[in-house]
Design a protein around this motif. Structure first.
Motif, PDB file in Angstrom:
ATOM      1  N   TYR A   1       0.833  -1.207   0.000  1.00 31.72           N
ATOM      2  CA  TYR A   1       0.000   0.000   0.000  1.00 31.72           C
ATOM      3  C   TYR A   1       0.872   1.263   0.000  1.00 31.72           C
ATOM      4  O   TYR A   1       0.607   2.219  -0.749  1.00 31.72           O
TER       5      TYR A   1
ATOM      6  N   SER B   1      -7.549   4.516  -6.400  1.00 27.13           N
ATOM      7  CA  SER B   1      -8.683   5.431  -6.302  1.00 27.13           C
ATOM      8  C   SER B   1      -9.055   5.577  -4.827  1.00 27.13           C
ATOM      9  O   SER B   1      -8.523   4.873  -3.957  1.00 27.13           O
ATOM     10  N   LEU B   2      -9.999   6.493  -4.540  1.00 21.95           N
ATOM     11  CA  LEU B   2     -10.439   6.694  -3.157  1.00 21.95           C
ATOM     12  C   LEU B   2     -11.016   5.400  -2.584  1.00 21.95           C
ATOM     13  O   LEU B   2     -10.736   5.030  -1.434  1.00 21.95           O
ATOM     14  N   LYS B   3     -11.814   4.681  -3.388  1.00 14.14           N
ATOM     15  CA  LYS B   3     -12.410   3.421  -2.933  1.00 14.14           C
ATOM     16  C   LYS B   3     -11.340   2.395  -2.607  1.00 14.14           C
ATOM     17  O   LYS B   3     -11.438   1.667  -1.611  1.00 14.14           O
TER      18      LYS B   3
ATOM     19  N   HIS C   1      -8.236   3.069  -1.769  1.00 17.47           N
ATOM     20  CA  HIS C   1      -7.556   3.541  -0.549  1.00 17.47           C
ATOM     21  C   HIS C   1      -8.318   3.061   0.689  1.00 17.47           C
ATOM     22  O   HIS C   1      -7.717   2.534   1.637  1.00 17.47           O
ATOM     23  N   ILE C   2      -9.627   3.276   0.689  1.00 15.37           N
ATOM     24  CA  ILE C   2     -10.457   2.889   1.839  1.00 15.37           C
ATOM     25  C   ILE C   2     -10.410   1.386   2.063  1.00 15.37           C
ATOM     26  O   ILE C   2     -10.247   0.910   3.194  1.00 15.37           O
ATOM     27  N   LEU C   3     -10.539   0.614   0.971  1.00 13.17           N
ATOM     28  CA  LEU C   3     -10.498  -0.844   1.085  1.00 13.17           C
ATOM     29  C   LEU C   3      -9.140  -1.310   1.604  1.00 13.17           C
ATOM     30  O   LEU C   3      -9.068  -2.258   2.395  1.00 13.17           O
ATOM     31  N   SER C   4      -8.072  -0.638   1.203  1.00  8.71           N
ATOM     32  CA  SER C   4      -6.727  -0.999   1.663  1.00  8.71           C
ATOM     33  C   SER C   4      -6.587  -0.776   3.163  1.00  8.71           C
ATOM     34  O   SER C   4      -6.048  -1.623   3.890  1.00  8.71           O
ATOM     35  N   ILE C   5      -7.061   0.353   3.639  1.00  7.11           N
ATOM     36  CA  ILE C   5      -6.975   0.664   5.065  1.00  7.11           C
ATOM     37  C   ILE C   5      -7.804  -0.328   5.880  1.00  7.11           C
ATOM     38  O   ILE C   5      -7.362  -0.829   6.925  1.00  7.11           O
ATOM     39  N   LEU C   6      -9.006  -0.632   5.387  1.00  4.12           N
ATOM     40  CA  LEU C   6      -9.852  -1.627   6.062  1.00  4.12           C
ATOM     41  C   LEU C   6      -9.197  -3.003   6.034  1.00  4.12           C
ATOM     42  O   LEU C   6      -9.274  -3.757   7.010  1.00  4.12           O
TER      43      LEU C   6
END
Length: 414
Positions: free
Chosen positions: A374, A389-391, A393-398
């Motif tokens: 990441y 993409s933003l989505k 990024h969010i999925l990676s953090i989760l």
């Protein structure tokens, strides 16, 4: 269709490496012990691991470099950590997949006896291990990436058809109401199995490094293999691994759930139990279908892992020493083969332990690969157009939170 099939490659190699112990052994056991109760874990771990696997081909086609070269740009310490983790896990992983493959070869093709050559003290499974490794070495030495690329397409096709046929027949023979009740393991033994199950589902995260290497190799033989084609190739391989993971979970549930069978830790006995349970439930006619599905599953994994680890270690050493070692791949593949044989002959009767250790180690080291993948894909080292993409990024953090959280949960139950 033929043109599209020709374009596929690294994604199917990923599927070949992924669809192995995680599917045939772990998914089948999950279905046998918990029914469809761990379907939630299978789906969640595939969703949360997705971005970190995808970053491999994404980075490789966007930059023309493997993830290992990207790791080096993040700092030499990152590459040293990768090297250390790989040395600690590569032999156990290769041994775990090879011992299951040898057990299946023994069950399907029968005993091999070299009594006249003075090897009566060596078991048939051990001989099959040596033979399978030699076959894999010959394929990789003589044919190299082109042969691997072509062969894996045939193997994955046979594997997919035979597995889906087995599932459809199992559904036909199943007489009880289907239960989709989901469960959360409670005691230490069940939690350990859950972590092991997710550790290699669909695969260990370090396969993202292998995928980036195969992507670069594919670009050498196919100049039209663009970033867009690479991501489509990955998505097909990843979706295939998920579908077949669910298929083996269903097979375990439909054929083995509440059967009272206790699986052996010995490769030959386990393989016989597995195939016999299927044929007992579905009929003797299913032996060939189950046998082909099981053996192609494990042979593809044995072949791809034997190719990938030496490639990764060669690149890693070259980067760390700043020198190009001409015979690095040959040296590392021989080291891996010898290490596999040594561990195999020492722990051949403890297949279950080897699989458990390898899968749990893979899950506990997964956050490392998730975080550095990441960091790399979101950094200046990746062209802006190919950053997440933003989505994503969010999925990676989760995903990182998921892997770390379950790892801590497991460690607190020891």
């Amino acid at each position: 269709m033929l043109i599209k099939l020709k374009k596929l490659g690294p994604g199917l190699l990923f599927a070949g490496a992924a669809i192995g112990v995680s599917h045939l052994v772990q998914s089948t056991r999950a279905g046998a012990d918990f029914g469809l109760g761990l379907l939630w874990a299978l789906l969640l771990v595939n969703i949360f691991k997705f971005p970190f696997f995808q970053f491999g081909p994404r980075y490789a086609t966007a930059t023309g470099e493997t993830l290992l070269e990207g790791y080096h740009k993040l700092g030499k310490g990152v590459l040293v950590a990768y090297f250390s983790l790989s040395v600690a896990t590569m032999f156990t992983i290769q041994t775990a997949v090879t011992i299951v493959t040898a057990g299946l070869a023994h069950s399907i093709f029968g005993d091999i006896s070299f009594l006249n050559l003075g090897f009566s003290e060596i078991s048939s499974v051990e001989l099959w291990t040596v033979i399978l490794l030699i076959i894999c070495l010959l394929i990789l030495f003589i044919g190299k990436y082109k042969t691997l690329d072509k062969l894996i397409k045939v193997i994955i096709l046979i594997l997919t058809v035979s597995t889906l046929l087995a599932v459809s027949f199992a559904f036909t023979e199943f007489q009880q109401p289907i239960s989709i009740l989901q469960v959360l393991p409670e005691n230490a033994t069940e939690i350990a199995f859950l972590i092991a199950f997710m550790g290699w589902m669909p695969a260990p995260l370090d396969i993202s490094v292998w995928h980036s290497i195969w992507t670069i190799e594919k670009k050498k033989t196919d100049k039209s293999f663009t970033s867009k084609a690479a991501l489509l190739d990955f998505n097909i391989g990843y979706l295939g691994a998920i579908v077949l993971g669910i298929a083996f979970l269903c097979l375990g549930y439909l054929v083995m759930y509440q059967s009272g069978t206790v699986f052996s830790n010995k490769a030959a006995i386990f393989s016989n139990q597995l195939i016999e349970l299927y044929t007992t439930s579905l009929g003797k006619w299913a032996y060939v279908i189950i046998g082909v599905a099981a053996f192609t599953t494990m042979f593809s994994t044995t072949l791809t892992t034997l190719d990938a680890s030496p490639r990764a270690m060669t690149i890693c050493v070259n980067l760390l020493t700043q020198k190009s070692h001409r015979h690095g791949y040959l040296l590392w593949i021989l080291i891996l083969t010898m290490g596999t044989l040594i561990i195999f002959f020492a722990f051949a009767s403890e297949m279950g332990l080897l699989v458990k250790v390898a899968t749990i180690l893979s899950f506990l080291t997964a956050p490392f690969y998730a975080i550095i993948n990441y960091r790399l894909i979101a950094s200046k080292h990746t062209p802006l157009a190919w950053r997440p993409s933003l989505k994503l990024h969010i999925l990676s953090i989760l995903g990182i939170a998921f892997l770390v959280g379950f790892g801590i949960w497991y460690l607190t139950t020891l």
